[in-house]
Design an enzyme around this catalytic site. Structure first.
Site, PDB file in Angstrom:
ATOM      1  N   ASP A  92       0.860  -1.173   0.000  1.00  0.00           N
ATOM      2  CA  ASP A  92       0.000   0.000   0.000  1.00  0.00           C
ATOM      3  C   ASP A  92       0.903   1.232   0.000  1.00  0.00           C
ATOM      4  OD1 ASP A  92      -1.931   1.885   0.325  1.00  0.00           O
ATOM      5  OD2 ASP A  92      -2.681   1.147   2.242  1.00  0.00           O
ATOM      6  N   ASP A 271      -7.917  -7.400   0.946  1.00  0.00           N
ATOM      7  CA  ASP A 271      -7.052  -7.447   2.128  1.00  0.00           C
ATOM      8  C   ASP A 271      -7.806  -6.829   3.287  1.00  0.00           C
ATOM      9  OD1 ASP A 271      -5.554  -4.616   3.115  1.00  0.00           O
ATOM     10  OD2 ASP A 271      -6.576  -4.524   1.187  1.00  0.00           O
TER      11      ASP A 271
END
Length: 376
Positions: A92, A271
């Protein structure tokens, strides 16, 4: 990176495919365990491979940049070498963490200035620097730098933030395309759809990021407090626009029910910290419902945590034993519970994949969801 679509459900938008990276294949739909600081909390890499059967894990740019730092990661040869995980990794960009800092950051057109949550030191993230940082971390899939808007969010702010995210995306792509991977394997860049819960903004954003024609696309800014029906509506809208021949990643989602509903809308990758975070507090997900293992009712229950998962996960530990460990604050309790929850999530998406391929996903999903949401 390559993506091949292998099967589609006829009564929903669910699909099965395979993502190929230089560190291996990822069969979709897939759940990706979150390893924020280079580790999935309380879980060995061996357990991730052998018990959980994870095919890809996450790292986080913000946390890894601050600690252990880029010098350490580059000296190690990247995150794969540093943490011993030889399968795919996604990072990320840190946009969500910067968003969560609130009074510790300042967002401008140039980027974000923020203070470390560790020691208060001052730092600056720009679209360019975040690309450089993720090159150094060395994930197979990296995310564009974006601003994650809160919920609720007024329309004017949502629109201005989305437009800035699109401008940042152009800068991310320019920097990414002007640089090379550092460790001898390729990396893919995923843009992120924003626009809060405003449908016209979501449409604009999906069309804008699709026009960049990257290897995959992500949907951000959901699962931040909005009702589930709003999340599903935005996801459905965006999946109708994002290209079918590229993987779609719904960031930060969610519960087992959320995952099945969003698979049905056309999402491929998920996720969430929920499996491990809840595990550490004694909340377990099973094929028959949700268990609070701290409850007295499990004190003399010597059956396996989820007998239905025999053959997929280790069913050697009883509910009574795990309750004892959790109540005693034994570290092994968090470890067993975390492995169980992650194993269940991976079992769930693999079952979904099998039913997509078999052509009966929609009916299977409708049978599963009442079970998954039931408190045992």
């Amino acid at each position: 990176m390559d993506f091949k679509l292998q099967a589609e459900d006829t009564k929903s938008k669910a699909r099965a495919g395979v993502v190929t990276t230089d560190h291996g294949e990822i069969e979709t739909p897939i759940f990706m365990p979150v390893g924020t600081a280079g580790t999935v909390k309380a879980v060995h890499q061996r357990e991730l491979k052998e018990d959980v059967k994870a095919e890809i894990i996450l790292g986080n740019t913000y946390h890894l940049y601050l600690r252990p730092g880029l010098d350490v990661l580059e000296s190690a040869g990247g995150l794969h070498k540093f943490n011993g995980w030889d399968k795919p990794i996604l990072t990320d960009s840190g946009g969500y963490q910067v968003y969560s800092l609130k009074d510790r950051r300042k967002i401008t057109e140039e980027g974000v200035k923020f203070q470390s949550h560790i020691d208060g030191s001052k730092h600056n993230f720009t679209p360019e620097s975040v690309m450089d940082i993720q090159r150094t971390i060395g994930a197979d899939i990296i995310m564009a730098f974006d601003e994650c808007t809160p919920y609720p969010c007024d329309r004017k702010y949502a629109r201005e933030s989305m437009e800035m995210t699109h401008r940042w995306l152009k800068r991310c792509c320019d920097r990414f395309d002007a640089t090379e991977p550092k460790y001898g394997y390729s990396q893919a860049l995923f843009p992120i759809v924003q626009g809060s819960t405003y449908h016209d903004l979501r449409e604009q954003s999906a069309e804008a990021i699709a026009s960049f024609d990257r290897e995959g696309n992500a949907i951000g800014g959901l699962s931040v407090g909005e009702p589930a029906e709003m999340m599903y509506a935005s996801t459905d809208l965006v999946c109708n626009i994002l290209p079918k021949d590229k993987p779609r990643y719904l960031m930060g989602v969610g519960t087992p029910e959320n995952i099945l509903e969003c698979i049905a809308l056309g999402i491929d990758m998920f996720d969430c910290v929920m499996p491990t975070r809840n595990a550490r507090h004694g909340l377990l997900f099973t094929s028959e419902g949700i268990i609070n293992i701290k409850n007295e009712k499990w004190a003399k229950d010597f059956s396996a945590i989820d007998p239905n998962l025999a053959g997929y996960v280790d069913v050697a530990y009883s509910k009574a034993y795990l309750r004892h460990l959790i109540k005693s604050n034994e570290m092994l309790g968090s470890q067993i519970a975390s492995v169980h929850n992650l194993s269940f999530y991976l079992w769930l998406v693999k079952e979904a994949r099998a039913h997509i391929q078999a052509g009966d996903f929609a009916s299977w999903k409708n049978q599963m969801i009442p079970k998954l949401t039931k408190r045992l």
